[in-house]
Design a protein around this motif. Structure first.
Motif, PDB file in Angstrom:
ATOM      1  N   ALA A 152       7.248   0.538  -7.219  1.00 12.79           N
ATOM      2  CA  ALA A 152       8.088   1.956  -7.818  1.00 12.79           C
ATOM      3  C   ALA A 152       9.209   1.676  -8.328  1.00 12.79           C
ATOM      4  CB  ALA A 152       8.542   2.968  -6.768  1.00 12.79           C
ATOM      5  N   LEU A 153       9.534   0.095  -7.757  1.00 12.79           N
ATOM      6  CA  LEU A 153      10.665  -0.333  -8.619  1.00 12.79           C
ATOM      7  C   LEU A 153      10.578  -0.792  -9.679  1.00 12.79           C
ATOM      8  CD1 LEU A 153      12.397  -2.294  -5.132  1.00 12.79           C
ATOM      9  CD2 LEU A 153      13.772  -0.067  -5.879  1.00 12.79           C
ATOM     10  N   ILE A 154       9.542  -1.199  -9.967  1.00 12.03           N
ATOM     11  CA  ILE A 154       8.865  -1.542 -11.173  1.00 12.03           C
ATOM     12  C   ILE A 154       9.012  -0.526 -12.408  1.00 12.03           C
ATOM     13  CG2 ILE A 154       7.588  -2.436 -12.982  1.00 12.03           C
ATOM     14  CD1 ILE A 154       7.355  -4.380 -10.322  1.00 12.03           C
ATOM     15  N   LEU A 202      10.048   7.279 -14.882  1.00 10.89           N
ATOM     16  CA  LEU A 202      10.230   8.912 -13.865  1.00 10.89           C
ATOM     17  C   LEU A 202      11.846   7.425 -12.887  1.00 10.89           C
ATOM     18  CD1 LEU A 202       7.296  10.336 -13.354  1.00 10.89           C
ATOM     19  CD2 LEU A 202       8.835  11.493 -14.311  1.00 10.89           C
ATOM     20  N   PRO A 203      12.264   8.809 -12.734  1.00  5.91           N
ATOM     21  CA  PRO A 203      13.689   8.720 -11.756  1.00  5.91           C
ATOM     22  C   PRO A 203      12.731   7.625 -10.789  1.00  5.91           C
ATOM     23  CG  PRO A 203      14.394  10.541 -12.827  1.00  5.91           C
ATOM     24  CD  PRO A 203      12.907  10.222 -12.924  1.00  5.91           C
ATOM     25  N   PHE A 204      13.265   6.366  -9.624  1.00  3.06           N
ATOM     26  CA  PHE A 204      12.545   5.866  -8.817  1.00  3.06           C
ATOM     27  C   PHE A 204      12.187   6.928  -7.330  1.00  3.06           C
ATOM     28  CE2 PHE A 204      13.201   4.621  -4.104  1.00  3.06           C
ATOM     29  CZ  PHE A 204      11.983   3.560  -4.395  1.00  3.06           C
ATOM     30  N   ARG A 246       8.198   6.698  -6.281  1.00  8.35           N
ATOM     31  CA  ARG A 246       7.793   6.649  -5.046  1.00  8.35           C
ATOM     32  C   ARG A 246       7.123   7.819  -4.550  1.00  8.35           C
ATOM     33  NH1 ARG A 246       9.298   2.660  -1.108  1.00  8.35           N
ATOM     34  NH2 ARG A 246       8.002   2.876   0.414  1.00  8.35           N
ATOM     35  N   ILE A 247       7.264   8.963  -4.767  1.00  5.25           N
ATOM     36  CA  ILE A 247       6.661   9.534  -4.205  1.00  5.25           C
ATOM     37  C   ILE A 247       5.144   9.488  -4.689  1.00  5.25           C
ATOM     38  CG2 ILE A 247       6.217  12.460  -4.685  1.00  5.25           C
ATOM     39  CD1 ILE A 247       9.322  13.041  -4.531  1.00  5.25           C
TER      40      ILE A 247
END
Length: 207
Positions: free
Chosen positions: A138-140, A148-150, A154-155
């Motif tokens: 998700a960070l990458i 998209l925003p982190f 992550r979602i």
């Protein structure tokens, strides 16, 4: 001394996290998304959690090394080698000690596992010696490729993990919901009031 402290905190955090995964699995009231994913794949092949944790995390690690090796550190290796083994060890120990726990015992196991998972995460993140291969995805996506925003990346990754787990008979429940809603704030509390003071050499009281 400072570096030794960081390594020790990362190692203890990873081992504790593995124990908590085993406790959540024994409680059978819902697990975190990545545990859900690994457990689902292990169920598919009638294998152990530790075997497929190593296989799947190792595969993700190879992807992360290609895309953004900045996120890989010694804590990443601890995570790869120890989390699954510690989870299976704790699950097996609990099977021996409390083979058929009642609902109250399962609830206590779940709550204890969630609290100690937050403590483990606080130690692990404060040490700042790398993140797990799953966390790095998700960070990458968010910071390297700016898809998209982190939080949305992550979602998406968490949702995929949950769907895979559902497809292969993993129990979702109140533990999954509590993990999603309360792990962030509780991890931050442990980080500020315990992990960071430990790293700098002295505990301070909570605000």
């Amino acid at each position: 001394m400072y570096q030794t402290r960081r390594v020790t905190m990362a190692l203890c955090g990873v081992i504790l996290c593995g124990f908590c995964v085993g406790m959540l699995q024994k409680a059978n009231l819902g697990v975190d998304p990545f545990t859900c994913f690994v457990t689902g794949i292990a169920n598919l092949f009638s294998s152990t959690y530790s075997t497929f944790y190593l296989i799947l995390t190792g595969s993700l690690l190879a992807v992360v090394l290609i895309l953004r090796r900045h996120y890989i550190g010694i804590a990443t290796i601890f995570n790869l080698l120890l989390t699954g083994v510690m989870a299976d060890f704790m699950h097996g120990l609990l099977d021996t000690v409390i083979p058929h726990p009642g609902l109250m015992v399962r609830g206590c196991l779940m709550l204890a596992a969630i609290v100690f998972t937050c403590l483990a995460a606080a130690l692990y993140f404060t040490a700042d010696l790398g993140v797990s291969a799953y966390d790095a995805l998700a960070l990458i996506a968010a910071y390297k490729y700016q898809l998209l925003p982190f939080k949305y990346c992550r979602i998406i990754t968490d949702s995929i993990c949950v769907l895979v787990g559902l497809a292969f008979d993993v129990t979702l429940g109140i533990g999954t919901v509590i993990t999603a809603l309360f792990m962030g704030p509780l991890t931050q509390w442990f980080r500020v009031n315990l992990a960071e003071p430990l790293l700098t050499g002295g505990l301070r009281p909570a605000d």
